[in-house]
Design an enzyme around this catalytic site. Structure first.
Site, PDB file in Angstrom:
ATOM      1  N   THR A   1       0.842  -1.204   0.000  1.00 42.84           N
ATOM      2  CA  THR A   1       0.000   0.000   0.000  1.00 42.84           C
ATOM      3  C   THR A   1       0.871   1.246   0.000  1.00 42.84           C
ATOM      4  O   THR A   1       0.672   2.172  -0.799  1.00 42.84           O
ATOM      5  CB  THR A   1      -0.952  -0.008   1.218  1.00 42.84           C
ATOM      6  OG1 THR A   1      -1.643  -1.258   1.260  1.00 42.84           O
ATOM      7  CG2 THR A   1      -1.956   1.128   1.127  1.00 42.84           C
TER       8      THR A   1
ATOM      9  N   GLY B   1       1.463   1.507   5.862  1.00 42.43           N
ATOM     10  CA  GLY B   1       0.350   0.574   5.763  1.00 42.43           C
ATOM     11  C   GLY B   1       0.105  -0.123   7.090  1.00 42.43           C
ATOM     12  O   GLY B   1       0.663   0.241   8.125  1.00 42.43           O
TER      13      GLY B   1
ATOM     14  N   ASP C   1      -1.673  -4.167   8.790  1.00 42.05           N
ATOM     15  CA  ASP C   1      -2.321  -5.456   8.557  1.00 42.05           C
ATOM     16  C   ASP C   1      -3.761  -5.438   9.024  1.00 42.05           C
ATOM     17  O   ASP C   1      -4.611  -6.135   8.483  1.00 42.05           O
ATOM     18  CB  ASP C   1      -1.539  -6.553   9.289  1.00 42.05           C
ATOM     19  CG  ASP C   1      -0.108  -6.600   8.809  1.00 42.05           C
ATOM     20  OD1 ASP C   1       0.097  -6.620   7.574  1.00 42.05           O
ATOM     21  OD2 ASP C   1       0.819  -6.531   9.627  1.00 42.05           O
TER      22      ASP C   1
ATOM     23  N   LYS D   1       0.670  -4.042  12.812  1.00 40.67           N
ATOM     24  CA  LYS D   1       1.611  -3.934  11.700  1.00 40.67           C
ATOM     25  C   LYS D   1       2.672  -5.017  11.832  1.00 40.67           C
ATOM     26  O   LYS D   1       2.783  -5.660  12.867  1.00 40.67           O
ATOM     27  CB  LYS D   1       2.281  -2.555  11.678  1.00 40.67           C
ATOM     28  CG  LYS D   1       1.336  -1.434  11.266  1.00 40.67           C
ATOM     29  CD  LYS D   1       1.956  -0.049  11.364  1.00 40.67           C
ATOM     30  CE  LYS D   1       3.209   0.064  10.531  1.00 40.67           C
ATOM     31  NZ  LYS D   1       3.056  -0.452   9.156  1.00 40.67           N
ATOM     32  N   GLY D   2       3.458  -5.195  10.760  1.00 40.83           N
ATOM     33  CA  GLY D   2       4.544  -6.158  10.833  1.00 40.83           C
ATOM     34  C   GLY D   2       4.471  -7.282   9.832  1.00 40.83           C
ATOM     35  O   GLY D   2       5.322  -8.158   9.806  1.00 40.83           O
ATOM     36  N   GLY D   3       3.431  -7.228   8.982  1.00 37.69           N
ATOM     37  CA  GLY D   3       3.304  -8.266   7.948  1.00 37.69           C
ATOM     38  C   GLY D   3       4.538  -8.353   7.061  1.00 37.69           C
ATOM     39  O   GLY D   3       4.855  -9.407   6.515  1.00 37.69           O
ATOM     40  N   GLY D   4       5.222  -7.201   6.955  1.00 33.48           N
ATOM     41  CA  GLY D   4       6.423  -7.175   6.130  1.00 33.48           C
ATOM     42  C   GLY D   4       7.705  -7.248   6.948  1.00 33.48           C
ATOM     43  O   GLY D   4       8.797  -6.983   6.439  1.00 33.48           O
TER      44      GLY D   4
ATOM     45  N   GLU E   1       9.498   0.888  11.438  1.00 33.68           N
ATOM     46  CA  GLU E   1       8.252   1.616  11.188  1.00 33.68           C
ATOM     47  C   GLU E   1       7.766   2.301  12.456  1.00 33.68           C
ATOM     48  O   GLU E   1       7.308   3.443  12.431  1.00 33.68           O
ATOM     49  CB  GLU E   1       7.183   0.649  10.661  1.00 33.68           C
ATOM     50  CG  GLU E   1       7.447   0.162   9.251  1.00 33.68           C
ATOM     51  CD  GLU E   1       6.454  -0.886   8.806  1.00 33.68           C
ATOM     52  OE1 GLU E   1       5.936  -1.653   9.645  1.00 33.68           O
ATOM     53  OE2 GLU E   1       6.194  -0.951   7.589  1.00 33.68           O
TER      54      GLU E   1
HETATM   55  O1  DER Z   1       4.911  -4.531   7.715  1.00 33.77           O
HETATM   56  C1  DER Z   1       4.013  -3.666   7.776  1.00 33.77           C
HETATM   57  O2  DER Z   1       3.558  -3.207   8.845  1.00 33.77           O
HETATM   58  C2  DER Z   1       3.383  -3.219   6.508  1.00 33.77           C
HETATM   59  O3  DER Z   1       2.869  -1.952   6.646  1.00 33.77           O
HETATM   60  C3  DER Z   1       2.415  -4.236   6.032  1.00 33.77           C
HETATM   61  O4  DER Z   1       2.015  -5.120   6.977  1.00 33.77           O
HETATM   62  C4  DER Z   1       1.246  -3.738   5.270  1.00 33.77           C
HETATM   63  O5  DER Z   1       1.521  -4.228   4.016  1.00 33.77           O
HETATM   64  P1  DER Z   1       0.529  -4.154   2.770  1.00 33.77           P
HETATM   65  O6  DER Z   1       0.284  -2.675   2.559  1.00 33.77           O
HETATM   66  O7  DER Z   1       1.326  -4.785   1.667  1.00 33.77           O
HETATM   67  O8  DER Z   1      -0.695  -4.912   3.148  1.00 33.77           O
END
Ligand code: DER
Length: 225
Positions: A31, A85, A87, A97-100, A106
């Site tokens: 995003t 962005g 999750d 957050k933290g999906g990435g 962040e």
């Molecule tokens: O790692 C994060 O917090 C990112 O912001 C992530 O989790 C959101 O990623 P996306 O925009 O690809 O869904």
């Protein structure tokens, strides 16, 4: 998660907050990638004067590719805005957050900004947070952290990724646990308990969002704290 159009709508609407002279925290994920590309076009085509502080190798590389001049937190500790962005976001603007696996930098960048703006597609907006919480842990402390998390009712798994056998290693050289707590009715209270665990570097519960931009295919809703 939702459509790229919904993500792009949220990202580009939020970028209207970015004006000349600002130092901008650049989040990580698909995003925020729309926001970085959009700001890059404003810099290159319209002469927008900003400096970016990236939150990962990924967002640094994309910002360079898009022509956004970069600075560091050391050189520019007071950011005007951070755009990132998430999750999941609940109705009280608590965020997971933290999906990435980028949530440590962040959170540091979001806390360095006067305004922390979250951009999501509509599929991530919910009444109560109920996703697993990403947790960055020093490998040396992993077993202690797992034990302390289980005392809090968490069920953890070590995150493994693609392109490498074994655990995902963050940009800071640590491991990531994904910890299930079920529905999180008191995110702020859990956040404080998590932050007390020795060896737990950072967790993905953010309670400092100023605004959230919720993108749909045909509109954007904005919520403020
Ligand atoms: O790692 C994060 O917090 C990112 O912001 C992530 O989790 C959101 O990623 P996306 O925009 O690809 O869904």
């Amino acid at each position: 998660s939702g459509s790229e159009e919904a993500k792009r709508n949220a990202a580009e609407k939020a970028c209207e907050l970015v004006t000349d002279g600002m130092v901008v925290g650049l989040g990580t994920g698909s995003t925020t990638a729309h926001a970085i590309k959009y700001l890059g076009r404003k810099v290159v085509e319209d002469g927008l004067k900003i400096k970016g502080v990236p939150t990962s190798y990924a967002s640094e590389a994309l910002a360079i590719e898009c022509g956004i001049p970069l600075t560091s937190l050391t050189e520019s500790p007071e950011l005007d805005i951070a755009i990132d962005g998430a999750d999941q976001v609940d109705a009280a603007l608590n965020v997971i957050k933290g999906g990435g696996a980028a949530h440590t930098r962040e959170k540091i960048v979001s806390m360095s900004a006067a305004k922390f703006v979250v951009i999501i597609d509509d599929k991530k907006y919910t009444d109560v947070l109920a996703r697993s919480v990403p947790i960055e842990v020093i490998p040396y402390a992993r077993r202690l952290v797992e034990k302390e998390l289980s005392k809090l009712g968490g069920k953890c798994t070590v995150r493994s990724g693609t392109g490498k056998d074994g655990p995902v290693i963050s940009d800071n050289g640590n491991m990531i646990l994904d910890c299930e707590f079920g529905r999180i009715l008191e995110p702020a209270a859990l956040s404080v308990k998590l932050s007390r665990i020795p060896g737990l570097v950072e967790h993905g519960i953010f309670t400092n969002a100023s605004m959230v931009y919720i993108g749909y295919e045909d509109k954007v809703e904005v919520r403020s704290r």
